[in-house]
Write a protein that holds these residues in place. Structure first.
Motif, PDB file in Angstrom:
ATOM      1  N   SER A 244       3.607 103.884 -27.719  1.00  0.00           N
ATOM      2  CA  SER A 244       3.715 104.145 -26.289  1.00  0.00           C
ATOM      3  C   SER A 244       3.051 105.470 -25.942  1.00  0.00           C
ATOM      4  CB  SER A 244       5.200 104.181 -25.898  1.00  0.00           C
ATOM      5  OG  SER A 244       5.352 104.301 -24.508  1.00  0.00           O
ATOM      6  N   ASP A 245       3.035 105.774 -24.680  1.00  0.00           N
ATOM      7  CA  ASP A 245       2.546 107.053 -24.188  1.00  0.00           C
ATOM      8  C   ASP A 245       3.716 107.792 -23.540  1.00  0.00           C
ATOM      9  OD1 ASP A 245      -0.211 106.763 -24.853  1.00  0.00           O
ATOM     10  OD2 ASP A 245      -0.440 105.414 -23.141  1.00  0.00           O
ATOM     11  N   TYR A 246       3.490 109.063 -23.275  1.00  0.00           N
ATOM     12  CA  TYR A 246       4.508 109.852 -22.588  1.00  0.00           C
ATOM     13  C   TYR A 246       4.580 109.457 -21.128  1.00  0.00           C
ATOM     14  CZ  TYR A 246       4.815 112.839 -26.649  1.00  0.00           C
ATOM     15  OH  TYR A 246       5.025 113.310 -27.917  1.00  0.00           O
ATOM     16  N   TRP A 247       5.759 109.655 -20.553  1.00  0.00           N
ATOM     17  CA  TRP A 247       5.908 109.460 -19.120  1.00  0.00           C
ATOM     18  C   TRP A 247       5.160 110.578 -18.404  1.00  0.00           C
ATOM     19  CZ3 TRP A 247      11.865 108.442 -18.339  1.00  0.00           C
ATOM     20  CH2 TRP A 247      12.194 107.224 -18.926  1.00  0.00           C
ATOM     21  N   ALA A 248       4.841 110.351 -17.152  1.00  0.00           N
ATOM     22  CA  ALA A 248       4.228 111.391 -16.325  1.00  0.00           C
ATOM     23  C   ALA A 248       5.210 112.559 -16.207  1.00  0.00           C
ATOM     24  CB  ALA A 248       3.899 110.834 -14.942  1.00  0.00           C
TER      25      ALA A 248
ATOM     26  N   SER B 125       8.146 112.186 -13.806  1.00  0.00           N
ATOM     27  CA  SER B 125       9.127 111.208 -14.286  1.00  0.00           C
ATOM     28  C   SER B 125       9.980 111.819 -15.392  1.00  0.00           C
ATOM     29  CB  SER B 125       8.425 109.952 -14.803  1.00  0.00           C
ATOM     30  OG  SER B 125       7.760 109.287 -13.759  1.00  0.00           O
ATOM     31  N   SER B 126       9.343 112.595 -16.266  1.00  0.00           N
ATOM     32  CA  SER B 126      10.101 113.265 -17.327  1.00  0.00           C
ATOM     33  C   SER B 126      11.065 114.291 -16.746  1.00  0.00           C
ATOM     34  CB  SER B 126       9.150 113.943 -18.311  1.00  0.00           C
ATOM     35  OG  SER B 126       8.428 112.982 -19.049  1.00  0.00           O
TER      36      SER B 126
ATOM     37  N   ARG C 255      14.023 112.473 -15.456  1.00  0.00           N
ATOM     38  CA  ARG C 255      14.868 112.068 -16.584  1.00  0.00           C
ATOM     39  C   ARG C 255      15.640 113.264 -17.135  1.00  0.00           C
ATOM     40  NH1 ARG C 255      15.002 108.538 -21.162  1.00  0.00           N
ATOM     41  NH2 ARG C 255      17.154 108.837 -21.821  1.00  0.00           N
TER      42      ARG C 255
ATOM     43  N   SER D   6       9.707 115.873 -25.307  1.00  0.00           N
ATOM     44  CA  SER D   6       8.679 114.916 -24.880  1.00  0.00           C
ATOM     45  C   SER D   6       7.918 115.432 -23.664  1.00  0.00           C
ATOM     46  CB  SER D   6       9.277 113.526 -24.617  1.00  0.00           C
ATOM     47  OG  SER D   6      10.138 113.527 -23.518  1.00  0.00           O
TER      48      SER D   6
ATOM     49  N   SER E  48       3.926 116.261 -23.572  1.00  0.00           N
ATOM     50  CA  SER E  48       3.041 115.591 -22.613  1.00  0.00           C
ATOM     51  C   SER E  48       2.148 116.567 -21.847  1.00  0.00           C
ATOM     52  CB  SER E  48       3.849 114.742 -21.633  1.00  0.00           C
ATOM     53  OG  SER E  48       4.517 115.535 -20.671  1.00  0.00           O
TER      54      SER E  48
END
Length: 110
Positions: free
Chosen positions: A27-31, A34-35, A38, A81, A85
């Protein structure tokens, strides 16, 4: 998951998170925003657990036990994470902030 060693650095944590997300999950990291959302959610969950353990708000009868330590682990995972990113080395960041606090607050608490 296998533990690296008891003297794990933040850089090790970041590498472990990177491996999980990119290699194991493919997978890739979230933007970043978005991180951040979270991370905010996880901090809220930590606040809730601390309030249940130390504050005035008891858990509902149908709520299971929570874990402050687990919520802190979730925060560390999301923070690592997010740092990955956007290219932030948390070891360096932490060293810099500790130097700032040591200088700024050297006589504040004594």
């Amino acid at each position: 998951m296998e533990r690296i060693d008891s003297k794990r650095t933040l850089r090790d944590v970041q590498q472990e998170v990177d491996n999980l997300i990119k290699v194991e999950w493919h997978s890739d990291y979230w933007a970043p925003l978005s991180s951040l959302a979270r991370l905010t959610e996880e901090v809220g969950e930590l606040a809730r657990e601390i309030n249940h353990h130390y504050g005035e708000k008891p858990k509902k009868a149908d709520e299971g036990p929570g874990s402050i330590a687990s919520e802190m682990g979730d925060i560390l995972f999301i923070l690592a994470s997010l740092a990955n990113s956007i290219g932030i080395d948390l070891d360096t960041s932490f060293e810099e902030v500790m130097a700032k606090y040591q200088k700024r607050d050297a006589r504040r608490w004594s």
